[in-house]
Design a protein around this motif. Structure first.
Motif, PDB file in Angstrom:
ATOM      1  N   MET A   1       0.849  -1.176   0.000  1.00 37.72           N
ATOM      2  CA  MET A   1       0.000   0.000   0.000  1.00 37.72           C
ATOM      3  C   MET A   1       0.893   1.237   0.000  1.00 37.72           C
ATOM      4  SD  MET A   1      -3.180   1.104   0.330  1.00 37.72           S
ATOM      5  CE  MET A   1      -4.138   2.454   0.972  1.00 37.72           C
ATOM      6  N   PRO A   2       0.615   2.170  -0.904  1.00 35.85           N
ATOM      7  CA  PRO A   2       1.406   3.409  -0.895  1.00 35.85           C
ATOM      8  C   PRO A   2       1.035   4.287   0.302  1.00 35.85           C
ATOM      9  CG  PRO A   2      -0.312   3.526  -2.569  1.00 35.85           C
ATOM     10  CD  PRO A   2      -0.349   2.137  -1.995  1.00 35.85           C
ATOM     11  N   ASP A   3       1.929   5.188   0.667  1.00 43.17           N
ATOM     12  CA  ASP A   3       1.665   6.128   1.753  1.00 43.17           C
ATOM     13  C   ASP A   3       0.844   7.278   1.202  1.00 43.17           C
ATOM     14  OD1 ASP A   3       1.629   7.690   4.004  1.00 43.17           O
ATOM     15  OD2 ASP A   3       3.777   8.099   4.029  1.00 43.17           O
ATOM     16  N   VAL A   4      -0.429   7.351   1.607  1.00 45.94           N
ATOM     17  CA  VAL A   4      -1.304   8.416   1.117  1.00 45.94           C
ATOM     18  C   VAL A   4      -1.825   9.293   2.263  1.00 45.94           C
ATOM     19  CG1 VAL A   4      -1.965   7.196  -0.984  1.00 45.94           C
ATOM     20  CG2 VAL A   4      -3.321   6.863   1.088  1.00 45.94           C
ATOM     21  N   THR A   5      -1.353   9.069   3.473  1.00 42.89           N
ATOM     22  CA  THR A   5      -1.783   9.886   4.610  1.00 42.89           C
ATOM     23  C   THR A   5      -1.303  11.321   4.407  1.00 42.89           C
ATOM     24  OG1 THR A   5      -1.690   7.981   6.079  1.00 42.89           O
ATOM     25  CG2 THR A   5      -1.692  10.146   7.118  1.00 42.89           C
ATOM     26  N   GLY A   6      -2.237  12.274   4.583  1.00 48.42           N
ATOM     27  CA  GLY A   6      -1.917  13.685   4.418  1.00 48.42           C
ATOM     28  C   GLY A   6      -2.061  14.185   2.996  1.00 48.42           C
ATOM     29  N   VAL A   7      -2.455  13.300   2.089  1.00 47.60           N
ATOM     30  CA  VAL A   7      -2.577  13.634   0.667  1.00 47.60           C
ATOM     31  C   VAL A   7      -4.042  13.927   0.342  1.00 47.60           C
ATOM     32  CG1 VAL A   7      -2.237  12.690  -1.660  1.00 47.60           C
ATOM     33  CG2 VAL A   7      -0.613  12.158   0.147  1.00 47.60           C
ATOM     34  N   ARG A   8      -4.283  14.804  -0.631  1.00 44.55           N
ATOM     35  CA  ARG A   8      -5.651  15.041  -1.104  1.00 44.55           C
ATOM     36  C   ARG A   8      -6.248  13.726  -1.591  1.00 44.55           C
ATOM     37  NH1 ARG A   8      -5.102  19.609  -5.404  1.00 44.55           N
ATOM     38  NH2 ARG A   8      -5.794  17.839  -6.632  1.00 44.55           N
ATOM     39  N   LEU A   9      -7.529  13.531  -1.371  1.00 49.43           N
ATOM     40  CA  LEU A   9      -8.186  12.273  -1.699  1.00 49.43           C
ATOM     41  C   LEU A   9      -8.077  11.920  -3.174  1.00 49.43           C
ATOM     42  CD1 LEU A   9      -9.837   9.811  -0.920  1.00 49.43           C
ATOM     43  CD2 LEU A   9     -11.897  11.233  -1.105  1.00 49.43           C
ATOM     44  N   ASP A  10      -8.242  12.870  -4.070  1.00 45.64           N
ATOM     45  CA  ASP A  10      -8.173  12.551  -5.507  1.00 45.64           C
ATOM     46  C   ASP A  10      -6.786  12.025  -5.881  1.00 45.64           C
ATOM     47  OD1 ASP A  10      -7.171  15.182  -5.062  1.00 45.64           O
ATOM     48  OD2 ASP A  10      -7.595  15.783  -7.118  1.00 45.64           O
ATOM     49  N   ILE A  11      -5.754  12.608  -5.301  1.00 42.69           N
ATOM     50  CA  ILE A  11      -4.384  12.164  -5.578  1.00 42.69           C
ATOM     51  C   ILE A  11      -4.140  10.799  -4.933  1.00 42.69           C
ATOM     52  CG2 ILE A  11      -1.947  12.690  -5.177  1.00 42.69           C
ATOM     53  CD1 ILE A  11      -2.788  15.695  -5.370  1.00 42.69           C
ATOM     54  N   ALA A  12      -4.642  10.615  -3.713  1.00 38.17           N
ATOM     55  CA  ALA A  12      -4.482   9.338  -3.017  1.00 38.17           C
ATOM     56  C   ALA A  12      -5.109   8.198  -3.813  1.00 38.17           C
ATOM     57  CB  ALA A  12      -5.101   9.417  -1.625  1.00 38.17           C
ATOM     58  N   ILE A  16      -3.105   4.982  -5.417  1.00 37.44           N
ATOM     59  CA  ILE A  16      -3.487   3.598  -5.117  1.00 37.44           C
ATOM     60  C   ILE A  16      -3.728   2.829  -6.413  1.00 37.44           C
ATOM     61  CG2 ILE A  16      -5.330   2.170  -4.117  1.00 37.44           C
ATOM     62  CD1 ILE A  16      -5.514   4.354  -1.882  1.00 37.44           C
ATOM     63  N   GLU A  17      -4.415   3.454  -7.347  1.00 35.59           N
ATOM     64  CA  GLU A  17      -4.664   2.807  -8.646  1.00 35.59           C
ATOM     65  C   GLU A  17      -3.352   2.547  -9.387  1.00 35.59           C
ATOM     66  OE1 GLU A  17      -6.762   3.875 -12.903  1.00 35.59           O
ATOM     67  OE2 GLU A  17      -7.547   4.820 -11.095  1.00 35.59           O
ATOM     68  N   HIS A  18      -2.447   3.528  -9.380  1.00 39.80           N
ATOM     69  CA  HIS A  18      -1.160   3.378 -10.058  1.00 39.80           C
ATOM     70  C   HIS A  18      -0.269   2.331  -9.406  1.00 39.80           C
ATOM     71  CE1 HIS A  18      -2.271   7.126 -12.123  1.00 39.80           C
ATOM     72  NE2 HIS A  18      -1.488   6.656 -13.080  1.00 39.80           N
ATOM     73  N   ALA A  19      -0.529   2.017  -8.137  1.00 40.93           N
ATOM     74  CA  ALA A  19       0.219   0.970  -7.438  1.00 40.93           C
ATOM     75  C   ALA A  19      -0.290  -0.422  -7.817  1.00 40.93           C
ATOM     76  CB  ALA A  19       0.132   1.176  -5.935  1.00 40.93           C
ATOM     77  N   GLY A  20      -1.332  -0.468  -8.676  1.00 41.81           N
ATOM     78  CA  GLY A  20      -1.855  -1.747  -9.143  1.00 41.81           C
ATOM     79  C   GLY A  20      -2.917  -2.359  -8.247  1.00 41.81           C
ATOM     80  N   CYS A  44      -6.644  11.347   6.321  1.00 40.58           N
ATOM     81  CA  CYS A  44      -6.105  11.493   7.674  1.00 40.58           C
ATOM     82  C   CYS A  44      -5.584  10.162   8.217  1.00 40.58           C
ATOM     83  CB  CYS A  44      -7.171  12.045   8.608  1.00 40.58           C
ATOM     84  SG  CYS A  44      -7.723  13.701   8.143  1.00 40.58           S
ATOM     85  N   GLU A  45      -6.188   9.057   7.788  1.00 37.23           N
ATOM     86  CA  GLU A  45      -5.758   7.729   8.223  1.00 37.23           C
ATOM     87  C   GLU A  45      -5.917   6.773   7.056  1.00 37.23           C
ATOM     88  OE1 GLU A  45      -7.814   6.318  11.719  1.00 37.23           O
ATOM     89  OE2 GLU A  45      -8.026   8.363  12.466  1.00 37.23           O
ATOM     90  N   GLN A  46      -5.103   5.751   7.035  1.00 34.88           N
ATOM     91  CA  GLN A  46      -5.223   4.730   6.002  1.00 34.88           C
ATOM     92  C   GLN A  46      -5.028   3.353   6.610  1.00 34.88           C
ATOM     93  OE1 GLN A  46      -1.642   5.964   3.653  1.00 34.88           O
ATOM     94  NE2 GLN A  46      -1.227   3.761   3.660  1.00 34.88           N
ATOM     95  N   LYS A  47      -5.704   2.385   6.030  1.00 35.47           N
ATOM     96  CA  LYS A  47      -5.546   0.996   6.445  1.00 35.47           C
ATOM     97  C   LYS A  47      -5.604   0.148   5.195  1.00 35.47           C
ATOM     98  CE  LYS A  47      -7.324  -2.534   9.489  1.00 35.47           C
ATOM     99  NZ  LYS A  47      -8.377  -2.926  10.403  1.00 35.47           N
ATOM    100  N   PRO A  48      -4.627  -0.640   4.892  1.00 34.23           N
ATOM    101  CA  PRO A  48      -3.427  -0.926   5.672  1.00 34.23           C
ATOM    102  C   PRO A  48      -2.448   0.248   5.639  1.00 34.23           C
ATOM    103  CG  PRO A  48      -3.328  -2.098   3.590  1.00 34.23           C
ATOM    104  CD  PRO A  48      -4.664  -1.435   3.659  1.00 34.23           C
ATOM    105  N   GLY A  51       3.235   0.534   2.942  1.00 35.46           N
ATOM    106  CA  GLY A  51       4.180  -0.555   2.809  1.00 35.46           C
ATOM    107  C   GLY A  51       3.618  -1.922   3.144  1.00 35.46           C
ATOM    108  N   GLU A  52       2.443  -1.977   3.769  1.00 29.40           N
ATOM    109  CA  GLU A  52       1.834  -3.260   4.110  1.00 29.40           C
ATOM    110  C   GLU A  52       1.101  -3.843   2.912  1.00 29.40           C
ATOM    111  OE1 GLU A  52      -0.640  -3.034   7.574  1.00 29.40           O
ATOM    112  OE2 GLU A  52       1.025  -2.575   8.895  1.00 29.40           O
ATOM    113  N   ALA A  53       0.935  -5.152   2.923  1.00 27.19           N
ATOM    114  CA  ALA A  53       0.210  -5.854   1.860  1.00 27.19           C
ATOM    115  C   ALA A  53      -1.294  -5.572   1.980  1.00 27.19           C
ATOM    116  CB  ALA A  53       0.465  -7.349   1.961  1.00 27.19           C
ATOM    117  N   ILE A  54      -1.958  -5.598   0.844  1.00 24.22           N
ATOM    118  CA  ILE A  54      -3.403  -5.391   0.799  1.00 24.22           C
ATOM    119  C   ILE A  54      -4.101  -6.716   1.070  1.00 24.22           C
ATOM    120  CG2 ILE A  54      -5.341  -4.713  -0.673  1.00 24.22           C
ATOM    121  CD1 ILE A  54      -3.512  -2.405  -0.036  1.00 24.22           C
TER     122      ILE A  54
END
Length: 67
Positions: A1-12, A16-20, A44-48, A51-54
């Protein structure tokens, strides 16, 4: 999982899509009307965590600003 915490939702969501990751992303928050315009919300928060597996659908908690 890419690090998207603190990122605008559209970019996040794009990152995530670009990470496959093909699972539908669960977005929590968004106020009374939900998320109408993704660029107006910040992750503000992400799970996973980054760097963790989906294992199932990724979950993002959004708000206008993170504290």
């Amino acid at each position: 999982m890419p690090d998207v915490t603190g990122v605008r939702l559209d970019i996040a969501l794009s990152d995530i899509e670009h990470a496959g990751i093909t699972e539908k992303v669960e977005v929590l928050g968004g106020g009374t009307f939900g998320v109408v315009d993704e660029k107006n919300w910040q992750v503000c928060e992400q799970k996973p965590a980054a760097g963790e597996a989906i294992d199932g659908a990724p979950r993002l908690v959004v708000d206008r600003e993170c504290g």
